[in-house]
Design an enzyme around this catalytic site. Structure first.
Site, short mmCIF file in Angstrom:
data_model
loop_
_atom_site.label_atom_id
_atom_site.label_comp_id
_atom_site.label_asym_id
_atom_site.label_seq_id
_atom_site.Cartn_x
_atom_site.Cartn_y
_atom_site.Cartn_z
N ALA A 134 17.82 57.00 -36.57
CA ALA A 134 17.18 58.11 -35.88
C ALA A 134 16.78 59.13 -36.93
CB ALA A 134 18.15 58.72 -34.88
N GLU A 185 20.66 49.56 -34.26
CA GLU A 185 20.75 49.52 -32.79
C GLU A 185 19.47 48.95 -32.18
OE1 GLU A 185 22.01 53.71 -32.86
OE2 GLU A 185 23.51 53.12 -31.38
N GLU A 190 26.60 56.40 -38.98
CA GLU A 190 26.66 57.70 -38.28
C GLU A 190 27.90 58.50 -38.64
OE1 GLU A 190 25.90 54.82 -36.86
OE2 GLU A 190 24.08 55.09 -35.66
N1 COA Z 1 16.01 60.41 -40.88
C1 COA Z 1 15.09 61.19 -41.50
N2 COA Z 1 14.57 60.95 -42.71
C2 COA Z 1 15.00 59.84 -43.33
C3 COA Z 1 15.95 58.98 -42.78
C4 COA Z 1 16.45 59.29 -41.49
N3 COA Z 1 17.34 58.51 -40.86
N4 COA Z 1 16.19 57.97 -43.65
C5 COA Z 1 15.40 58.20 -44.72
N5 COA Z 1 14.68 59.33 -44.54
C6 COA Z 1 13.72 59.95 -45.45
C7 COA Z 1 14.41 60.63 -46.63
O1 COA Z 1 14.86 61.92 -46.25
C8 COA Z 1 13.28 60.67 -47.62
O2 COA Z 1 12.38 61.70 -47.26
P1 COA Z 1 11.73 62.66 -48.40
O3 COA Z 1 10.94 61.72 -49.27
O4 COA Z 1 10.89 63.61 -47.62
O5 COA Z 1 12.89 63.27 -49.12
C9 COA Z 1 12.55 59.35 -47.37
O6 COA Z 1 12.92 58.94 -46.06
C10 COA Z 1 12.95 58.25 -48.34
O7 COA Z 1 14.38 58.09 -48.27
P2 COA Z 1 15.34 58.13 -49.55
O8 COA Z 1 16.70 58.52 -49.09
O9 COA Z 1 14.71 58.97 -50.62
O10 COA Z 1 15.28 56.59 -50.01
P3 COA Z 1 16.40 55.77 -50.77
O11 COA Z 1 15.75 54.48 -51.14
O12 COA Z 1 17.00 56.59 -51.86
O13 COA Z 1 17.55 55.51 -49.69
C11 COA Z 1 18.41 54.91 -47.51
C12 COA Z 1 17.30 54.71 -48.55
C13 COA Z 1 17.98 54.17 -46.24
C14 COA Z 1 19.70 54.31 -48.03
C15 COA Z 1 18.60 56.42 -47.22
O14 COA Z 1 17.34 56.96 -46.92
C16 COA Z 1 19.56 56.74 -46.09
O15 COA Z 1 20.75 56.64 -46.26
N6 COA Z 1 19.01 57.13 -44.91
C17 COA Z 1 19.78 57.60 -43.80
C18 COA Z 1 20.49 56.46 -43.13
C19 COA Z 1 21.32 56.98 -41.97
O16 COA Z 1 22.29 57.69 -42.12
N7 COA Z 1 20.91 56.58 -40.76
C20 COA Z 1 21.63 56.90 -39.57
C21 COA Z 1 21.04 58.04 -38.88
S1 COA Z 1 21.96 58.37 -37.40
#
Ligand code: COA
Length: 259
Positions: A65, A114, A134
Site C-alpha cells: 500500500a 496480499e 507491515e
Molecule cells: N509506498 C509508497 N512509496 C513506496 C513504497 C510504498 N509501499 N515502496 C516504495 N516506494 C517508493 C519509495 O519511497 C521511492 O520513492 P522516491 O523515489 O520518491 O524516494 C521509490 O518507491 C523507490 O523505492 P526505493 O525504496 O528507493 O527502492 P529500493 O530498491 O531501494 O527498495 C523496496 C525497494 C521495495 C525494498 C523498498 O521500496 C521498500 O521497502 N518499500 C516498502 C515496502 C513496505 O513496507 N510495504 C508494506 C507497506 S504496508
C-alpha cells in the site's frame, strides 16, 4: 483510459499492469479505485474470459500500500481503508467467477503480497520476493494477508514471516506453496497466458463453481461440502455438461459455450 493501470485484452485474457514503476507500483487510492473498476469489467464483459495481474518495470510487482497515505489516518480511517480495499479489489478478485492469476515480477510486499494472494494462483519470476513487512511500520496486514497467507502456507510459517517481516525468494515461495511456478522473468507473462488458454477450453460455469468451492474450503466454510454437492448437481442442468459428455463419447473435442 486509466491513469495508474495499463490494460490489454489478448485472446480473452485481460492483462492488467499496475503502472507506477517509479513508486514500485505502490497501491494508492487511485490504483485501488481503478483496479476496482477494471475488475467490474472482468466480471461483466463476455469478451474477457480471464485476467492476469502484474506490475510495470523490472523491479516490483507491488511494494505494498502507498505508505505516504497512511500518515493522515486514525483508527476509523485505517479500518475504512482496509474495508474499502477488500471490497473494491481483494475480495472481488478472490470471488471473481473467472480465473485471475498473479504474474509476480519482483517485489511483492505488504499489500502487494496480499494482492498476489487474493488471486486464484500465482506464478513468479526468479527475481520475485514476497513478504508482509507491515510490522516494521507498527502495522499488520489489512487486505486479508493474515487470513490468506495462513490458508496458503500454514500457521507456523505465516506467523514467522509476518512477525519477522522477512522476505522470501521465489524458490522458497514455491516450496511453501505460495507460488505454483518459478520462471525466468522474460517467460513470466507467457507462462500465465499459456495456463489461461488451457483453462479457456474448459466449461466456464464449471470453472466458476470450482473457484467458489475451493474458496469455501480455504475459508473452512462449514457449508463447503453442501455447496459442492449443489453445484455438482447444477452442472447437470447445463448445455456444457451435455456437450462435454457427448464429446467424450463421440471421441471429439468439446466446444463449450458457458451455458
Ligand atoms: N509506498 C509508497 N512509496 C513506496 C513504497 C510504498 N509501499 N515502496 C516504495 N516506494 C517508493 C519509495 O519511497 C521511492 O520513492 P522516491 O523515489 O520518491 O524516494 C521509490 O518507491 C523507490 O523505492 P526505493 O525504496 O528507493 O527502492 P529500493 O530498491 O531501494 O527498495 C523496496 C525497494 C521495495 C525494498 C523498498 O521500496 C521498500 O521497502 N518499500 C516498502 C515496502 C513496505 O513496507 N510495504 C508494506 C507497506 S504496508
Amino acid at each position: 483510459m486509466y491513469h495508474t493501470l495499463l490494460t490489454e485484452l489478448e485472446n480473452g485474457t485481460l492483462i492488467i499492469t499496475i503502472n507506477r514503476p517509479d513508486k514500485m507500483n505502490a497501491l494508492n487510492r487511485d490504483v485501488i479505485a481503478e483496479l476496482g473498476a477494471v475488475l467490474n469489467d472482468v466480471y461483466h464483459k463476455d469478451e474477457i474470459k480471464s485476467a492476469i495481474i502484474t506490475g510495470a518495470g523490472e523491479k516490483a510487482f507491488v511494494a505494498g500500500a502507498d505508505i505516504t497515505e497512511f500518515l493522515a489516518l486514525g483508527k476509523e480511517g485505517g479500518s475504512a481503508l482496509a474495508r474499502k480495499g477488500c471490497e473494491l479489489v481483494f475480495d472481488k478478485i478472490e470471488n471473481c467467477p473467472k480465473p485471475v492469476i498473479a504474474a509476480v515480477n519482483g517485489f511483492s510486499l505488504g499489500g502487494g503480497c496480499e494482492l498476489a494472494m487474493a488471486c486464484h494462483f500465482r506464478i513468479a519470476s526468479v527475481n520475485a520476493k514476497f513478504g508482509q513487512p507491515e510490522v516494521n511500520l507498527g502495522l499488520i496486514p489489512g487486505y486479508g494477508g493474515t487470513q490468506r497467507m495462513t490458508q496458503l502456507i500454514g500457521k507456523g510459517k505465516a506467523m514467522e514471516l509476518m512477525m519477522t517481516a522477512d522476505m522470501t525468494g521465489a524458490d522458497e515461495a514455491k516450496s511453501l506453496g505460495l507460488v505454483n511456478y518459478v520462471v525466468p522473468a522474460e517467460e513470466l507473462l507467457q507462462k500465465a497466458k499459456d495456463i489461461l488458454q488451457k483453462i479457456h477450453l474448459k466449461a466456464p460455469l464449471a470453472i466458476e463453481s470450482i473457484i467458489a468451492c475451493v474458496n469455501d474450503a480455504a475459508r473452512c466454510n462449514p457449508h463447503g461440502f453442501d455447496n459442492e454437492t449443489e453445484r455438482f448437481g447444477a452442472c447437470f442442468a447445463t448445455e456444457d455438461m451435455k456437450e462435454g459428455t457427448a464429446a467424450f463419447l463421440e471421441k471429439r473435442k468439446a466446444m463449450f459455450k458457458g451455458k
